[in-house]
Design a protein around this motif. Structure first.
Motif, PDB file in Angstrom:
ATOM      1  N   ALA A 111     -47.137  -1.491 -16.668  1.00 39.41           N
ATOM      2  CA  ALA A 111     -46.987  -0.648 -15.479  1.00 39.41           C
ATOM      3  C   ALA A 111     -47.636  -1.306 -14.265  1.00 39.41           C
ATOM      4  CB  ALA A 111     -47.582   0.733 -15.734  1.00 39.41           C
ATOM      5  N   ALA A 112     -48.810  -1.890 -14.454  1.00 42.68           N
ATOM      6  CA  ALA A 112     -49.500  -2.551 -13.341  1.00 42.68           C
ATOM      7  C   ALA A 112     -48.676  -3.710 -12.795  1.00 42.68           C
ATOM      8  CB  ALA A 112     -50.880  -3.038 -13.788  1.00 42.68           C
ATOM      9  N   VAL A 113     -48.124  -4.518 -13.684  1.00 43.69           N
ATOM     10  CA  VAL A 113     -47.302  -5.656 -13.252  1.00 43.69           C
ATOM     11  C   VAL A 113     -46.053  -5.163 -12.528  1.00 43.69           C
ATOM     12  CG1 VAL A 113     -45.886  -7.563 -14.082  1.00 43.69           C
ATOM     13  CG2 VAL A 113     -48.170  -7.224 -15.009  1.00 43.69           C
ATOM     14  N   LEU A 114     -45.403  -4.144 -13.067  1.00 39.13           N
ATOM     15  CA  LEU A 114     -44.202  -3.604 -12.431  1.00 39.13           C
ATOM     16  C   LEU A 114     -44.512  -3.057 -11.044  1.00 39.13           C
ATOM     17  CD1 LEU A 114     -42.634  -1.713 -15.458  1.00 39.13           C
ATOM     18  CD2 LEU A 114     -41.837  -3.867 -14.456  1.00 39.13           C
ATOM     19  N   LEU A 115     -45.591  -2.302 -10.941  1.00 40.22           N
ATOM     20  CA  LEU A 115     -45.961  -1.717  -9.655  1.00 40.22           C
ATOM     21  C   LEU A 115     -46.394  -2.780  -8.650  1.00 40.22           C
ATOM     22  CD1 LEU A 115     -47.759   1.419 -11.072  1.00 40.22           C
ATOM     23  CD2 LEU A 115     -45.696   1.453  -9.645  1.00 40.22           C
ATOM     24  N   ASP A 116     -47.048  -3.827  -9.136  1.00 37.31           N
ATOM     25  CA  ASP A 116     -47.434  -4.919  -8.237  1.00 37.31           C
ATOM     26  C   ASP A 116     -46.215  -5.642  -7.673  1.00 37.31           C
ATOM     27  OD1 ASP A 116     -50.200  -4.669  -8.208  1.00 37.31           O
ATOM     28  OD2 ASP A 116     -50.480  -5.971  -9.948  1.00 37.31           O
ATOM     29  N   GLY A 117     -45.132  -5.668  -8.442  1.00 36.75           N
ATOM     30  CA  GLY A 117     -43.927  -6.379  -8.031  1.00 36.75           C
ATOM     31  C   GLY A 117     -42.904  -5.520  -7.322  1.00 36.75           C
ATOM     32  N   ALA A 118     -43.226  -4.261  -7.076  1.00 43.60           N
ATOM     33  CA  ALA A 118     -42.254  -3.341  -6.486  1.00 43.60           C
ATOM     34  C   ALA A 118     -42.806  -2.717  -5.204  1.00 43.60           C
ATOM     35  CB  ALA A 118     -41.922  -2.238  -7.488  1.00 43.60           C
ATOM     36  N   ARG A 119     -41.880  -2.332  -4.353  1.00 45.30           N
ATOM     37  CA  ARG A 119     -42.273  -1.657  -3.117  1.00 45.30           C
ATOM     38  C   ARG A 119     -42.241  -0.139  -3.266  1.00 45.30           C
ATOM     39  NH1 ARG A 119     -38.864  -4.057   1.583  1.00 45.30           N
ATOM     40  NH2 ARG A 119     -40.280  -2.736   2.781  1.00 45.30           N
ATOM     41  N   THR A 120     -41.495   0.343  -4.265  1.00 47.82           N
ATOM     42  CA  THR A 120     -41.391   1.783  -4.489  1.00 47.82           C
ATOM     43  C   THR A 120     -41.526   2.072  -5.986  1.00 47.82           C
ATOM     44  OG1 THR A 120     -38.991   1.775  -4.840  1.00 47.82           O
ATOM     45  CG2 THR A 120     -39.760   2.019  -2.540  1.00 47.82           C
ATOM     46  N   HIS A 121     -41.768   3.315  -6.307  1.00 49.78           N
ATOM     47  CA  HIS A 121     -41.853   3.709  -7.719  1.00 49.78           C
ATOM     48  C   HIS A 121     -40.490   3.545  -8.396  1.00 49.78           C
ATOM     49  CE1 HIS A 121     -45.963   5.212  -7.663  1.00 49.78           C
ATOM     50  NE2 HIS A 121     -45.705   5.643  -6.452  1.00 49.78           N
ATOM     51  N   ARG A 122     -39.433   3.860  -7.681  1.00 49.29           N
ATOM     52  CA  ARG A 122     -38.092   3.704  -8.234  1.00 49.29           C
ATOM     53  C   ARG A 122     -37.808   2.229  -8.530  1.00 49.29           C
ATOM     54  NH1 ARG A 122     -33.814   6.644  -4.979  1.00 49.29           N
ATOM     55  NH2 ARG A 122     -34.450   8.344  -6.323  1.00 49.29           N
ATOM     56  N   ALA A 123     -38.241   1.345  -7.646  1.00 53.22           N
ATOM     57  CA  ALA A 123     -38.034  -0.093  -7.858  1.00 53.22           C
ATOM     58  C   ALA A 123     -38.796  -0.572  -9.091  1.00 53.22           C
ATOM     59  CB  ALA A 123     -38.456  -0.885  -6.625  1.00 53.22           C
ATOM     60  N   ALA A 124     -39.966  -0.013  -9.341  1.00 54.79           N
ATOM     61  CA  ALA A 124     -40.736  -0.386 -10.537  1.00 54.79           C
ATOM     62  C   ALA A 124     -39.965  -0.012 -11.799  1.00 54.79           C
ATOM     63  CB  ALA A 124     -42.105   0.294 -10.522  1.00 54.79           C
ATOM     64  N   ARG A 125     -39.318   1.137 -11.776  1.00 55.72           N
ATOM     65  CA  ARG A 125     -38.511   1.557 -12.932  1.00 55.72           C
ATOM     66  C   ARG A 125     -37.305   0.634 -13.111  1.00 55.72           C
ATOM     67  NH1 ARG A 125     -39.874   6.834 -14.647  1.00 55.72           N
ATOM     68  NH2 ARG A 125     -37.829   7.128 -15.551  1.00 55.72           N
ATOM     69  N   ARG A 126     -36.708   0.216 -12.001  1.00 53.38           N
ATOM     70  CA  ARG A 126     -35.573  -0.719 -12.094  1.00 53.38           C
ATOM     71  C   ARG A 126     -36.029  -2.061 -12.658  1.00 53.38           C
ATOM     72  NH1 ARG A 126     -33.963   1.483  -6.963  1.00 53.38           N
ATOM     73  NH2 ARG A 126     -34.874  -0.333  -5.953  1.00 53.38           N
ATOM     74  N   LEU A 127     -37.219  -2.505 -12.259  1.00 55.10           N
ATOM     75  CA  LEU A 127     -37.747  -3.761 -12.807  1.00 55.10           C
ATOM     76  C   LEU A 127     -37.926  -3.662 -14.315  1.00 55.10           C
ATOM     77  CD1 LEU A 127     -40.445  -4.806 -10.184  1.00 55.10           C
ATOM     78  CD2 LEU A 127     -38.349  -6.032 -10.748  1.00 55.10           C
ATOM     79  N   LEU A 128     -38.371  -2.511 -14.787  1.00 57.85           N
ATOM     80  CA  LEU A 128     -38.548  -2.313 -16.228  1.00 57.85           C
ATOM     81  C   LEU A 128     -37.227  -2.497 -16.964  1.00 57.85           C
ATOM     82  CD1 LEU A 128     -40.307  -1.502 -18.648  1.00 57.85           C
ATOM     83  CD2 LEU A 128     -39.804   0.881 -18.085  1.00 57.85           C
ATOM     84  N   ASP A 129     -36.146  -2.033 -16.360  1.00 56.86           N
ATOM     85  CA  ASP A 129     -34.834  -2.146 -16.996  1.00 56.86           C
ATOM     86  C   ASP A 129     -34.379  -3.593 -17.160  1.00 56.86           C
ATOM     87  OD1 ASP A 129     -34.614   0.572 -17.288  1.00 56.86           O
ATOM     88  OD2 ASP A 129     -33.495   0.853 -15.414  1.00 56.86           O
ATOM     89  N   GLN A 130     -34.995  -4.509 -16.436  1.00 52.75           N
ATOM     90  CA  GLN A 130     -34.622  -5.920 -16.510  1.00 52.75           C
ATOM     91  C   GLN A 130     -35.321  -6.664 -17.651  1.00 52.75           C
ATOM     92  OE1 GLN A 130     -35.281  -7.683 -12.684  1.00 52.75           O
ATOM     93  NE2 GLN A 130     -34.121  -6.104 -11.616  1.00 52.75           N
ATOM     94  N   HIS A 131     -36.180  -5.961 -18.391  1.00 52.84           N
ATOM     95  CA  HIS A 131     -36.962  -6.614 -19.437  1.00 52.84           C
ATOM     96  C   HIS A 131     -36.731  -5.956 -20.790  1.00 52.84           C
ATOM     97  CE1 HIS A 131     -39.101  -8.993 -16.483  1.00 52.84           C
ATOM     98  NE2 HIS A 131     -39.164  -7.895 -15.747  1.00 52.84           N
ATOM     99  N   ARG A 132     -36.740  -6.783 -21.815  1.00 52.97           N
ATOM    100  CA  ARG A 132     -36.603  -6.281 -23.184  1.00 52.97           C
ATOM    101  C   ARG A 132     -37.980  -5.909 -23.696  1.00 52.97           C
ATOM    102  NH1 ARG A 132     -32.538  -9.824 -26.619  1.00 52.97           N
ATOM    103  NH2 ARG A 132     -33.701  -8.615 -28.130  1.00 52.97           N
ATOM    104  N   ILE A 133     -38.173  -4.633 -23.896  1.00 53.29           N
ATOM    105  CA  ILE A 133     -39.449  -4.096 -24.366  1.00 53.29           C
ATOM    106  C   ILE A 133     -39.114  -3.111 -25.482  1.00 53.29           C
ATOM    107  CG2 ILE A 133     -41.450  -2.691 -23.715  1.00 53.29           C
ATOM    108  CD1 ILE A 133     -41.138  -3.781 -20.882  1.00 53.29           C
ATOM    109  N   PRO A 134     -39.883  -3.101 -26.567  1.00 48.71           N
ATOM    110  CA  PRO A 134     -39.617  -2.144 -27.650  1.00 48.71           C
ATOM    111  C   PRO A 134     -39.542  -0.704 -27.120  1.00 48.71           C
ATOM    112  CG  PRO A 134     -41.298  -3.716 -28.311  1.00 48.71           C
ATOM    113  CD  PRO A 134     -41.038  -3.958 -26.853  1.00 48.71           C
TER     114      PRO A 134
END
Length: 83
Positions: A31-54
């Motif tokens: 979550a910290a990495v996603l939020l650091d790389g995003a300008r919005t909370h929605r963008a952080a969720r979109r970034l998560l979708d780009q990664h394979r995570i269990p």
């Protein structure tokens, strides 16, 4: 809604406090990495979708992102109210 940089800092704090190796610590770190790389909370969720995570870990990250986006009831809301 809590500002993204503040949410990222809270995620880093949770990561530091969580037991080493725990899914809570992993989710907070992601979550910290996603939020650091995003300008919005929605963008952080979109970034998560780009990664394979269990699936279990993904669900924990999504719950944490939702929680971090919402200020605690005792915190002042930092965004101006809509007219």
């Amino acid at each position: 809604m809590r500002p993204v940089p503040e949410a990222a800092e809270l995620a880093r704090q949770r990561q530091r406090l969580a037991p080493v190796g725990s899914s809570e610590r992993k989710a907070a770190g992601i979550a910290a990495v996603l939020l650091d790389g995003a300008r919005t909370h929605r963008a952080a969720r979109r970034l998560l979708d780009q990664h394979r995570i269990p699936a279990e870990l993904r669900a924990a990250v999504l719950r944490l992102l939702d929680e971090l986006a919402t200020p605690h009831p005792t915190e002042p809301d930092t965004e101006p109210a809509s007219p």
